[in-house]
Every structure is written in structure tokens, then in C-alpha cells.
Design a protein around this motif. Structure first.
Motif, PDB file in Angstrom:
ATOM      1  N   LEU A   1       3.531  10.826  -6.211  1.00  0.00           N
ATOM      2  CA  LEU A   1       4.639  11.390  -6.997  1.00  0.00           C
ATOM      3  C   LEU A   1       4.218  11.644  -8.443  1.00  0.00           C
ATOM      4  O   LEU A   1       4.669  12.619  -9.057  1.00  0.00           O
ATOM      5  N   ASP A   2       3.368  10.770  -8.992  1.00  0.00           N
ATOM      6  CA  ASP A   2       2.850  11.011 -10.341  1.00  0.00           C
ATOM      7  C   ASP A   2       2.138  12.359 -10.417  1.00  0.00           C
ATOM      8  O   ASP A   2       2.326  13.126 -11.372  1.00  0.00           O
ATOM      9  N   LYS A   3       1.311  12.647  -9.411  1.00  0.00           N
ATOM     10  CA  LYS A   3       0.561  13.909  -9.414  1.00  0.00           C
ATOM     11  C   LYS A   3       1.493  15.104  -9.212  1.00  0.00           C
ATOM     12  O   LYS A   3       1.314  16.155  -9.845  1.00  0.00           O
ATOM     13  N   ILE A   4       2.477  14.956  -8.320  1.00  0.00           N
ATOM     14  CA  ILE A   4       3.407  16.063  -8.080  1.00  0.00           C
ATOM     15  C   ILE A   4       4.264  16.320  -9.319  1.00  0.00           C
ATOM     16  O   ILE A   4       4.460  17.480  -9.733  1.00  0.00           O
ATOM     17  N   LEU A   5       4.778  15.277  -9.938  1.00  0.00           N
ATOM     18  CA  LEU A   5       5.616  15.442 -11.125  1.00  0.00           C
ATOM     19  C   LEU A   5       4.817  15.924 -12.327  1.00  0.00           C
ATOM     20  O   LEU A   5       5.376  16.567 -13.233  1.00  0.00           O
ATOM     21  N   TYR A   6       3.533  15.629 -12.356  1.00  0.00           N
ATOM     22  CA  TYR A   6       2.679  16.139 -13.428  1.00  0.00           C
ATOM     23  C   TYR A   6       2.672  17.663 -13.420  1.00  0.00           C
ATOM     24  O   TYR A   6       2.647  18.303 -14.472  1.00  0.00           O
TER      25      TYR A   6
ATOM     26  N   LEU B   1       0.825  -1.204   0.000  1.00  0.00           N
ATOM     27  CA  LEU B   1       0.000   0.000   0.000  1.00  0.00           C
ATOM     28  C   LEU B   1       0.865   1.262   0.000  1.00  0.00           C
ATOM     29  O   LEU B   1       0.530   2.253  -0.650  1.00  0.00           O
ATOM     30  N   GLY B   2       1.973   1.222   0.742  1.00  0.00           N
ATOM     31  CA  GLY B   2       2.863   2.372   0.764  1.00  0.00           C
ATOM     32  C   GLY B   2       3.431   2.676  -0.607  1.00  0.00           C
ATOM     33  O   GLY B   2       3.487   3.847  -1.030  1.00  0.00           O
ATOM     34  N   TYR B   3       3.843   1.651  -1.326  1.00  0.00           N
ATOM     35  CA  TYR B   3       4.382   1.859  -2.672  1.00  0.00           C
ATOM     36  C   TYR B   3       3.310   2.397  -3.613  1.00  0.00           C
ATOM     37  O   TYR B   3       3.566   3.297  -4.427  1.00  0.00           O
TER      38      TYR B   3
ATOM     39  N   LEU C   1       2.207   7.038  12.697  1.00  0.00           N
ATOM     40  CA  LEU C   1       2.033   7.651  11.383  1.00  0.00           C
ATOM     41  C   LEU C   1       1.458   6.650  10.380  1.00  0.00           C
ATOM     42  O   LEU C   1       0.635   7.016   9.531  1.00  0.00           O
ATOM     43  N   ALA C   2       1.891   5.393  10.475  1.00  0.00           N
ATOM     44  CA  ALA C   2       1.372   4.369   9.561  1.00  0.00           C
ATOM     45  C   ALA C   2      -0.109   4.107   9.808  1.00  0.00           C
ATOM     46  O   ALA C   2      -0.872   3.890   8.862  1.00  0.00           O
ATOM     47  N   VAL C   3      -0.533   4.118  11.078  1.00  0.00           N
ATOM     48  CA  VAL C   3      -1.959   3.942  11.385  1.00  0.00           C
ATOM     49  C   VAL C   3      -2.765   5.105  10.818  1.00  0.00           C
ATOM     50  O   VAL C   3      -3.837   4.917  10.229  1.00  0.00           O
ATOM     51  N   ALA C   4      -2.249   6.341  10.979  1.00  0.00           N
ATOM     52  CA  ALA C   4      -2.928   7.504  10.405  1.00  0.00           C
ATOM     53  C   ALA C   4      -2.980   7.405   8.878  1.00  0.00           C
ATOM     54  O   ALA C   4      -4.007   7.733   8.259  1.00  0.00           O
ATOM     55  N   ALA C   5      -1.884   6.948   8.276  1.00  0.00           N
ATOM     56  CA  ALA C   5      -1.853   6.787   6.820  1.00  0.00           C
ATOM     57  C   ALA C   5      -2.839   5.723   6.364  1.00  0.00           C
ATOM     58  O   ALA C   5      -3.507   5.871   5.330  1.00  0.00           O
ATOM     59  N   ALA C   6      -2.957   4.639   7.128  1.00  0.00           N
ATOM     60  CA  ALA C   6      -3.924   3.596   6.780  1.00  0.00           C
ATOM     61  C   ALA C   6      -5.352   4.119   6.898  1.00  0.00           C
ATOM     62  O   ALA C   6      -6.202   3.815   6.058  1.00  0.00           O
TER      63      ALA C   6
ATOM     64  N   TRP D   1      -0.187  15.512  -1.856  1.00  0.00           N
ATOM     65  CA  TRP D   1       0.747  15.394  -0.748  1.00  0.00           C
ATOM     66  C   TRP D   1       0.284  14.378   0.283  1.00  0.00           C
ATOM     67  O   TRP D   1       1.122  13.733   0.934  1.00  0.00           O
ATOM     68  N   SER D   2      -1.025  14.210   0.449  1.00  0.00           N
ATOM     69  CA  SER D   2      -1.517  13.162   1.357  1.00  0.00           C
ATOM     70  C   SER D   2      -1.114  11.788   0.855  1.00  0.00           C
ATOM     71  O   SER D   2      -0.675  10.929   1.631  1.00  0.00           O
ATOM     72  N   GLU D   3      -1.253  11.561  -0.444  1.00  0.00           N
ATOM     73  CA  GLU D   3      -0.857  10.271  -1.007  1.00  0.00           C
ATOM     74  C   GLU D   3       0.644  10.037  -0.849  1.00  0.00           C
ATOM     75  O   GLU D   3       1.077   8.935  -0.476  1.00  0.00           O
ATOM     76  N   THR D   4       1.438  11.068  -1.131  1.00  0.00           N
ATOM     77  CA  THR D   4       2.894  10.918  -1.039  1.00  0.00           C
ATOM     78  C   THR D   4       3.338  10.646   0.394  1.00  0.00           C
ATOM     79  O   THR D   4       4.133   9.724   0.655  1.00  0.00           O
ATOM     80  N   LEU D   5       2.832  11.430   1.339  1.00  0.00           N
ATOM     81  CA  LEU D   5       3.233  11.258   2.738  1.00  0.00           C
ATOM     82  C   LEU D   5       2.706   9.950   3.314  1.00  0.00           C
ATOM     83  O   LEU D   5       3.384   9.309   4.122  1.00  0.00           O
ATOM     84  N   ALA D   6       1.499   9.549   2.906  1.00  0.00           N
ATOM     85  CA  ALA D   6       0.972   8.260   3.368  1.00  0.00           C
ATOM     86  C   ALA D   6       1.845   7.114   2.862  1.00  0.00           C
ATOM     87  O   ALA D   6       2.130   6.161   3.598  1.00  0.00           O
ATOM     88  N   GLY D   7       2.285   7.214   1.612  1.00  0.00           N
ATOM     89  CA  GLY D   7       3.177   6.184   1.078  1.00  0.00           C
ATOM     90  C   GLY D   7       4.490   6.112   1.822  1.00  0.00           C
ATOM     91  O   GLY D   7       4.981   5.023   2.147  1.00  0.00           O
ATOM     92  N   LEU D   8       5.071   7.274   2.136  1.00  0.00           N
ATOM     93  CA  LEU D   8       6.327   7.298   2.876  1.00  0.00           C
ATOM     94  C   LEU D   8       6.157   6.725   4.286  1.00  0.00           C
ATOM     95  O   LEU D   8       7.013   5.976   4.772  1.00  0.00           O
ATOM     96  N   ALA D   9       5.054   7.071   4.943  1.00  0.00           N
ATOM     97  CA  ALA D   9       4.821   6.572   6.302  1.00  0.00           C
ATOM     98  C   ALA D   9       4.648   5.057   6.308  1.00  0.00           C
ATOM     99  O   ALA D   9       5.222   4.358   7.157  1.00  0.00           O
ATOM    100  N   LEU D  10       3.875   4.528   5.372  1.00  0.00           N
ATOM    101  CA  LEU D  10       3.648   3.082   5.330  1.00  0.00           C
ATOM    102  C   LEU D  10       4.923   2.326   4.956  1.00  0.00           C
ATOM    103  O   LEU D  10       5.234   1.283   5.555  1.00  0.00           O
ATOM    104  N   LEU D  11       5.674   2.845   3.993  1.00  0.00           N
ATOM    105  CA  LEU D  11       6.934   2.190   3.620  1.00  0.00           C
ATOM    106  C   LEU D  11       7.946   2.267   4.751  1.00  0.00           C
ATOM    107  O   LEU D  11       8.675   1.296   5.023  1.00  0.00           O
ATOM    108  N   GLY D  12       8.022   3.420   5.419  1.00  0.00           N
ATOM    109  CA  GLY D  12       8.950   3.558   6.542  1.00  0.00           C
ATOM    110  C   GLY D  12       8.614   2.615   7.679  1.00  0.00           C
ATOM    111  O   GLY D  12       9.498   1.981   8.265  1.00  0.00           O
ATOM    112  N   ALA D  13       7.322   2.494   8.001  1.00  0.00           N
ATOM    113  CA  ALA D  13       6.912   1.585   9.067  1.00  0.00           C
ATOM    114  C   ALA D  13       7.208   0.137   8.700  1.00  0.00           C
ATOM    115  O   ALA D  13       7.632  -0.661   9.551  1.00  0.00           O
TER     116      ALA D  13
END
Length: 212
Positions: free
Chosen positions: A57-62, A48-50, A151-156, A107-119
Motif C-alpha cells: 500500500l505504501d508503494k501504491i499510495l506513493y 507477514l501479511g500485515y 492463496l496463502a501458500v502461494a503468497a508465502a 500489487w504482488s506485495e499487496t495481494l500477498a498481504g491480503l491473502a495471508l491476513l485472510g487465511a
């Protein structure tokens, strides 16, 4: 034969037994550290994090996602497939402020991905780090792990909300057998993301409530 000569074989046998026990401790330690449910939890977090990280990142780079969101929402609302209560909410909140919600989504999608991957990464490495870190460094590892877990629980939880929102934006399609959609998917992607993220949010939350 002296007592020293009698004790030498015993000492050698003791060292051999100690070495064997040390060799056998590694698989046992790994088995205790990574149970099936723990592995499933880590894999689900990482997947889910990935997904969210790449989507954000797709939206930010767009570069123009916030500016494009207003037109996208207006087009979706014109089609009329969105459930009426959710459509009214979009007209009242999101449609008048597309730049803010576009920025919030990417940014919510990006930060949620980072939090889930980090956890997931910390959960994977924590048993090894706890085994080899000095006693002074272990409290810092515990604090960092607790922070990432929160953070991962909040992201989930955010994943559940975003997934349900995407499902409603798709017109809340049925997820039971329908001959009319024989060439379509069985379950909407947004609803699937919400269902997969729900255990990541509810499991740790219920465990925390039980401890309290």
C-alpha cells in the motif's frame, strides 16, 4: 414414596451433570481447536501479511513507484555490491521493463498481504464457525478455507522469492558475526522474511503431498 418421587432427584442430578459438562466443554473445545503450533502458524501468517500489505500500500499510495524503479535499480547496479548472476538477471529482465516490474512488485506485495491476513483470520474463526454454522453452510466454509489456504501458500512462496531478491539487492550481506558491522543488524530484513515465510509455504505443501 412412589417411583416418580424416587426418579425426580435422579433426573435433577442428570440435568446438573449435563449442565456441568456443557460448561466444561468450552475450554476443552478451545484447547483442542487452538494448539500451540496452530497459534504460532496463525500469528506468523498475520505478521507477514500485515508487513506485505503495508509495504504494498505504501508503494501504491506513493503513486510513482513503477516510474522510480528504473532509476533505483540503475543506481543499485552502479554500486556493484549485487552478486554478479543476479545483477546480470536484473540488467536483462528488470532494467528494460521497470514499469511492469514496479507494478508487479507493488500489487504482488499487496495481494500477498491480503491473502495471508485472510487465511489467518479464517483459521482463527473457523473452529467457532464450524461449531455454530448450519450443516448446509459448512461445505461452503470448507471450500472458502481451502481456497484461502492455497492463496496463502502461494503468497508465502512469493514472500520467499521476494525476500531473497531483496537480500541480493542489499548485496547479500553476511549473517554470521562480523566485527566490521557491529552497529548493524544481525540478519538482513529480506533474508529474515524469506526464512519466516518458508515454513508457511513448505509445511502445507508437504502435508498435501503426503495426503496425495
Amino acid at each position: 414414596m412412589t417411583i416418580e418421587q424416587l426418579e425426580r432427584p435422579r433426573a435433577a442430578d442428570a440435568s446438573t451433570i449435563t449442565a456441568m459438562s456443557q460448561q466444561e466443554s468450552a475450554p476443552t473445545w478451545l484447547a483442542k481447536s487452538f494448539t500451540i503450533d496452530r497459534i504460532v502458524f496463525i500469528v506468523l501468517q498475520a505478521s507477514l501479511g500485515y508487513e506485505w500489505l503495508v509495504s504494498g500500500l505504501d508503494k501504491i499510495l506513493y503513486g510513482r513507484f513503477p516510474e522510480s524503479l528504473g532509476g533505483l535499480l540503475a543506481g543499485v547496479l552502479r554500486v556493484g555490491k549485487i552478486p554478479a548472476p543476479f545483477a546480470a538477471l536484473l540488467r536483462e529482465l528488470a532494467l528494460p521493463h521497470p514499469l511492469f516490474f514496479g507494478w508487479l512488485i507493488e500489487w504482488s506485495e499487496t495481494l500477498a498481504g491480503l491473502a495471508l491476513l485472510g487465511a489467518a483470520l479464517v483459521a482463527l474463526l473457523r473452529p467457532m464457525l464450524e461449531r455454530y454454522l448450519t450443516p448446509e453452510a459448512r461445505p461452503w466454509l470448507a471450500r472458502g478455507s481451502r481456497t484461502l489456504d492455497a492463496l496463502a501458500v502461494a503468497a508465502a512462496g512469493g514472500t520467499v522469492l521476494l525476500g531473497i531478491s531483496f537480500y541480493l539487492l542489499d548485496g547479500a550481506p553476511a549473517f554470521w558475526p562480523l566485527p566490521s558491522v557491529a552497529f548493524g543488524g544481525a540478519v538482513d530484513t529480506g533474508l529474515l522474511l524469506a526464512a519466516l515465510a518458508a515454513p508457511l509455504a513448505l509445511g502445507p505443501t508437504l502435508a498435501w503431498l503426503r495426503r496425495r
